[in-house]
Write a protein that holds these residues in place. Structure first.
Motif, PDB file in Angstrom:
ATOM      1  N   SER A  76       0.836  -1.192   0.000  1.00 38.63           N
ATOM      2  CA  SER A  76       0.000   0.000   0.000  1.00 38.63           C
ATOM      3  C   SER A  76       0.875   1.249   0.000  1.00 38.63           C
ATOM      4  O   SER A  76       0.400   2.349   0.153  1.00 38.63           O
ATOM      5  CB  SER A  76      -0.906   0.008   1.233  1.00 38.63           C
ATOM      6  OG  SER A  76      -0.113   0.159   2.393  1.00 38.63           O
ATOM      7  N   ASN A  78       3.846   2.026   2.042  1.00 31.45           N
ATOM      8  CA  ASN A  78       4.897   2.105   3.064  1.00 31.45           C
ATOM      9  C   ASN A  78       5.932   0.993   2.944  1.00 31.45           C
ATOM     10  O   ASN A  78       7.130   1.249   3.016  1.00 31.45           O
ATOM     11  CB  ASN A  78       4.282   2.068   4.461  1.00 31.45           C
ATOM     12  CG  ASN A  78       3.697   3.410   4.845  1.00 31.45           C
ATOM     13  OD1 ASN A  78       4.214   4.450   4.465  1.00 31.45           O
ATOM     14  ND2 ASN A  78       2.613   3.390   5.587  1.00 31.45           N
ATOM     15  N   TYR A 152       1.962 -10.422   3.454  1.00 27.82           N
ATOM     16  CA  TYR A 152       0.717 -10.936   4.050  1.00 27.82           C
ATOM     17  C   TYR A 152       0.823 -12.397   4.470  1.00 27.82           C
ATOM     18  O   TYR A 152       0.061 -12.866   5.307  1.00 27.82           O
ATOM     19  CB  TYR A 152      -0.455 -10.766   3.068  1.00 27.82           C
ATOM     20  CG  TYR A 152      -0.858  -9.322   2.942  1.00 27.82           C
ATOM     21  CD1 TYR A 152      -1.778  -8.766   3.825  1.00 27.82           C
ATOM     22  CD2 TYR A 152      -0.294  -8.501   1.973  1.00 27.82           C
ATOM     23  CE1 TYR A 152      -2.122  -7.429   3.750  1.00 27.82           C
ATOM     24  CE2 TYR A 152      -0.627  -7.162   1.885  1.00 27.82           C
ATOM     25  CZ  TYR A 152      -1.540  -6.640   2.780  1.00 27.82           C
ATOM     26  OH  TYR A 152      -1.865  -5.311   2.712  1.00 27.82           O
ATOM     27  N   CYS A 183      -3.222  -1.082  14.650  1.00 31.55           N
ATOM     28  CA  CYS A 183      -3.944  -1.350  13.408  1.00 31.55           C
ATOM     29  C   CYS A 183      -3.542  -2.713  12.889  1.00 31.55           C
ATOM     30  O   CYS A 183      -2.414  -3.159  13.096  1.00 31.55           O
ATOM     31  CB  CYS A 183      -3.557  -0.324  12.351  1.00 31.55           C
ATOM     32  SG  CYS A 183      -3.968   1.338  12.827  1.00 31.55           S
ATOM     33  N   SER A 184      -4.448  -3.353  12.168  1.00 34.85           N
ATOM     34  CA  SER A 184      -4.124  -4.635  11.569  1.00 34.85           C
ATOM     35  C   SER A 184      -4.355  -4.584  10.059  1.00 34.85           C
ATOM     36  O   SER A 184      -5.472  -4.347   9.595  1.00 34.85           O
ATOM     37  CB  SER A 184      -4.991  -5.722  12.208  1.00 34.85           C
ATOM     38  OG  SER A 184      -4.399  -6.970  12.068  1.00 34.85           O
ATOM     39  N   GLY A 185      -3.274  -4.773   9.322  1.00 36.82           N
ATOM     40  CA  GLY A 185      -3.348  -4.840   7.860  1.00 36.82           C
ATOM     41  C   GLY A 185      -2.876  -6.239   7.471  1.00 36.82           C
ATOM     42  O   GLY A 185      -3.653  -7.173   7.369  1.00 36.82           O
ATOM     43  N   THR A 186      -1.534  -6.376   7.340  1.00 31.41           N
ATOM     44  CA  THR A 186      -0.997  -7.729   7.224  1.00 31.41           C
ATOM     45  C   THR A 186      -1.147  -8.444   8.563  1.00 31.41           C
ATOM     46  O   THR A 186      -1.171  -9.661   8.625  1.00 31.41           O
ATOM     47  CB  THR A 186       0.507  -7.705   6.875  1.00 31.41           C
ATOM     48  OG1 THR A 186       1.229  -7.131   7.969  1.00 31.41           O
ATOM     49  CG2 THR A 186       0.770  -6.905   5.617  1.00 31.41           C
ATOM     50  N   GLY A 187      -1.164  -7.652   9.634  1.00 35.63           N
ATOM     51  CA  GLY A 187      -1.240  -8.213  10.988  1.00 35.63           C
ATOM     52  C   GLY A 187       0.129  -8.424  11.612  1.00 35.63           C
ATOM     53  O   GLY A 187       0.239  -8.806  12.774  1.00 35.63           O
ATOM     54  N   GLY A 188       1.190  -8.167  10.849  1.00 40.55           N
ATOM     55  CA  GLY A 188       2.551  -8.397  11.347  1.00 40.55           C
ATOM     56  C   GLY A 188       2.878  -7.574  12.584  1.00 40.55           C
ATOM     57  O   GLY A 188       3.418  -8.100  13.555  1.00 40.55           O
ATOM     58  N   THR A 189       2.524  -6.295  12.546  1.00 37.62           N
ATOM     59  CA  THR A 189       2.858  -5.418  13.673  1.00 37.62           C
ATOM     60  C   THR A 189       2.197  -5.907  14.951  1.00 37.62           C
ATOM     61  O   THR A 189       2.860  -6.120  15.969  1.00 37.62           O
ATOM     62  CB  THR A 189       2.373  -3.972  13.396  1.00 37.62           C
ATOM     63  OG1 THR A 189       2.896  -3.533  12.149  1.00 37.62           O
ATOM     64  CG2 THR A 189       2.815  -3.024  14.497  1.00 37.62           C
ATOM     65  N   GLU A 236      -6.045   3.623   3.971  1.00 38.98           N
ATOM     66  CA  GLU A 236      -5.061   2.755   3.307  1.00 38.98           C
ATOM     67  C   GLU A 236      -4.197   2.042   4.341  1.00 38.98           C
ATOM     68  O   GLU A 236      -3.674   2.673   5.243  1.00 38.98           O
ATOM     69  CB  GLU A 236      -4.104   3.593   2.453  1.00 38.98           C
ATOM     70  CG  GLU A 236      -4.747   4.372   1.340  1.00 38.98           C
ATOM     71  CD  GLU A 236      -3.833   5.512   0.905  1.00 38.98           C
ATOM     72  OE1 GLU A 236      -2.621   5.310   0.777  1.00 38.98           O
ATOM     73  OE2 GLU A 236      -4.353   6.623   0.698  1.00 38.98           O
ATOM     74  N   THR A 281      -3.936   5.862   9.281  1.00 45.43           N
ATOM     75  CA  THR A 281      -4.191   4.747  10.199  1.00 45.43           C
ATOM     76  C   THR A 281      -3.861   5.118  11.650  1.00 45.43           C
ATOM     77  O   THR A 281      -4.403   4.509  12.568  1.00 45.43           O
ATOM     78  CB  THR A 281      -3.400   3.478   9.806  1.00 45.43           C
ATOM     79  OG1 THR A 281      -2.027   3.813   9.686  1.00 45.43           O
ATOM     80  CG2 THR A 281      -3.917   2.875   8.513  1.00 45.43           C
ATOM     81  N   PRO A 309       1.443   4.076  12.935  1.00 51.27           N
ATOM     82  CA  PRO A 309       2.320   3.444  11.928  1.00 51.27           C
ATOM     83  C   PRO A 309       3.134   4.358  11.022  1.00 51.27           C
ATOM     84  O   PRO A 309       4.229   3.993  10.624  1.00 51.27           O
ATOM     85  CB  PRO A 309       1.347   2.617  11.073  1.00 51.27           C
ATOM     86  CG  PRO A 309       0.139   2.440  11.927  1.00 51.27           C
ATOM     87  CD  PRO A 309       0.042   3.685  12.734  1.00 51.27           C
TER      88      PRO A 309
HETATM   89  N1  PMP Z   1      -0.880   1.570   8.727  1.00 49.85           N
HETATM   90  C1  PMP Z   1      -0.313   1.743   7.535  1.00 49.85           C
HETATM   91  C2  PMP Z   1      -0.217   3.137   6.989  1.00 49.85           C
HETATM   92  C3  PMP Z   1       0.180   0.659   6.807  1.00 49.85           C
HETATM   93  O1  PMP Z   1       0.742   0.840   5.613  1.00 49.85           O
HETATM   94  C4  PMP Z   1       0.032  -0.647   7.354  1.00 49.85           C
HETATM   95  C5  PMP Z   1       0.516  -1.832   6.565  1.00 49.85           C
HETATM   96  N2  PMP Z   1      -0.412  -2.378   5.654  1.00 49.85           N
HETATM   97  C6  PMP Z   1      -0.592  -0.789   8.599  1.00 49.85           C
HETATM   98  C7  PMP Z   1      -1.016   0.345   9.256  1.00 49.85           C
HETATM   99  C8  PMP Z   1      -0.835  -2.133   9.237  1.00 49.85           C
HETATM  100  O2  PMP Z   1       0.339  -2.757   9.694  1.00 49.85           O
HETATM  101  P1  PMP Z   1       0.472  -4.324   9.539  1.00 49.85           P
HETATM  102  O3  PMP Z   1       0.531  -4.631   8.076  1.00 49.85           O
HETATM  103  O4  PMP Z   1       1.736  -4.685  10.239  1.00 49.85           O
HETATM  104  O5  PMP Z   1      -0.718  -4.957  10.154  1.00 49.85           O
END
Ligand code: PMP
Length: 344
Positions: A76, A78, A152, A183-189, A236, A281, A309
């Protein structure tokens, strides 16, 4: 005798060890003590620097990456920026397949950092050949000597945070953290940070922030993938239209959903109250904190760490642009916030 010059070998040495900053004004009517882990202090201005460096260095250690090889990823924005930055220093090519939902500023930045960028339509399903997942897979098959980061579905994404973000927060709070909100996107953090923290103290409550239009919360509750949950939204990097294996759902206690509009306003409020110029986010995470507090999640003694983030500069044409806000219907006519600039 000559004094030694104090300089870092490269920007890569500046990754991680980001500060924890108290949130005071914005939380003044909220129960608990709030601390923001401000990931914009990374040299690439986001938390993704951590996974870019970690995953690339793991591939080097395993002998998978050789000088001149190519790094490919879906992003996305970053993660792409961070991978491009690490690639430049370490001498790799970087190819990125990004979503058309990404801001034009982000795409220009990736190109500035030397990456080759493919912009793919945002609102097609993950298995559509035009999706950024499928485009990246195809490029990986076509380009010789390429490594597909696949954030992912890569356990190293979780590990990067297990070894860095988690220990930093534990040390910074001297073990007094009671809640982690991320926040959870990939969920890695959230998964990696939570895994480390819960190993130290299993009572720490872990709450993921999800978007309306994403499947994560429903999947966490029911373990079923409900495609009716999916619809387009503006934030995003948060939420998902698939189930990433880089999310450890068992370690997350619950998810809180936030809207595009309230998250945008919360981000703007962070700038005006705390002087924190952070991304969309981060606004979503702040909005999540407000909702959780209202739901009675915290007490006066809670020490809540929230992860912010990335940096606000990446959203100048979106949430920090009054016209964009107005076009989304995020300003109501009565309290129109559009301010005129006076030129003398
Ligand atoms: N905030 C932003 C701006 C990101 O780019 C992302 C990554 N997709 C996240 C939050 C979520 O982090 P993660 O992928 O580690 O869950």
């Amino acid at each position: 005798m000559k004094e030694e010059i104090k300089a870092y070998d490269s920007v890569l040495e500046l990754i991680g060890n980001t500060p924890l900053v108290k949130l005071k004004k914005i939380t003044q009517n909220m129960k608990g003590n709030y601390f923001a882990k401000v990931e914009a202090f990374n040299p690439g201005h986001s938390t993704k620097d951590r996974i870019a460096l970690y995953i690339i260095e793991q591939a080097e250690k395993k002998g998978i990456l050789k000088p001149g090889d190519t790094i490919i990823e879906t992003t996305s924005g970053n993660t792409g920026f961070s991978l491009a930055m690490v690639s430049i220093i370490k001498g790799y090519e970087c190819i990125l397949a990004v979503s058309s939902k990404s801001s034009p500023d982000k795409i220009d930045m990736l190109k500035t950092m030397g990456a080759k960028v493919y912009v793919c339509p945002a609102h097609v399903s993950a298995d559509d050949p035009r999706s950024y997942y499928e485009v990246a897979k195809r490029l990986h098959n076509e380009v010789k000597g390429s490594v597909y980061i696949n954030q992912y579905f890569n356990d190293l994404n979780i590990e990067a945070h297990y070894y860095t973000t988690g220990p930093e927060i534990w040390e910074q709070t001297t073990g007094k953290i009671t809640h982690l909100v991320a926040c959870s996107g990939t969920g890695g953090t959230i998964s990696g940070t939570a895994r480390f923290l819960k190993e130290q103290n299993p009572n720490i409550k872990v709450i993921g922030i999800d978007a309306y239009g994403s499947v994560l919360q429903k999947y966490h509750q029911t373990k079923e993938f409900d495609k009716d949950e999916i619809y387009p939204y503006r934030i995003e990097g948060l939420g998902k239209n698939l189930i990433p294996t880089a999310t450890d759902f068992d370690i997350i206690d619950k998810f809180e959903k936030v809207t595009d509009e309230s998250s945008a306003h919360s981000a703007r409020e962070l700038a005006k109250t705390e002087g924190l110029f952070v991304g969309y986010t981060s606004g979503a995470a702040m909005q999540g904190l407000k909702q959780l507090e209202e739901e009675g999640e915290f007490t006066e003694d809670s020490n809540i760490v929230v992860i912010f983030p990335d940096h606000g500069s990446r959203y100048m044409s979106k949430i920090y642009n009054d016209k964009w806000m107005n076009d989304q219907g995020f300003f109501d006519a009565e309290t129109a916030e559009i301010q005129t600039i006076e030129y003398i």
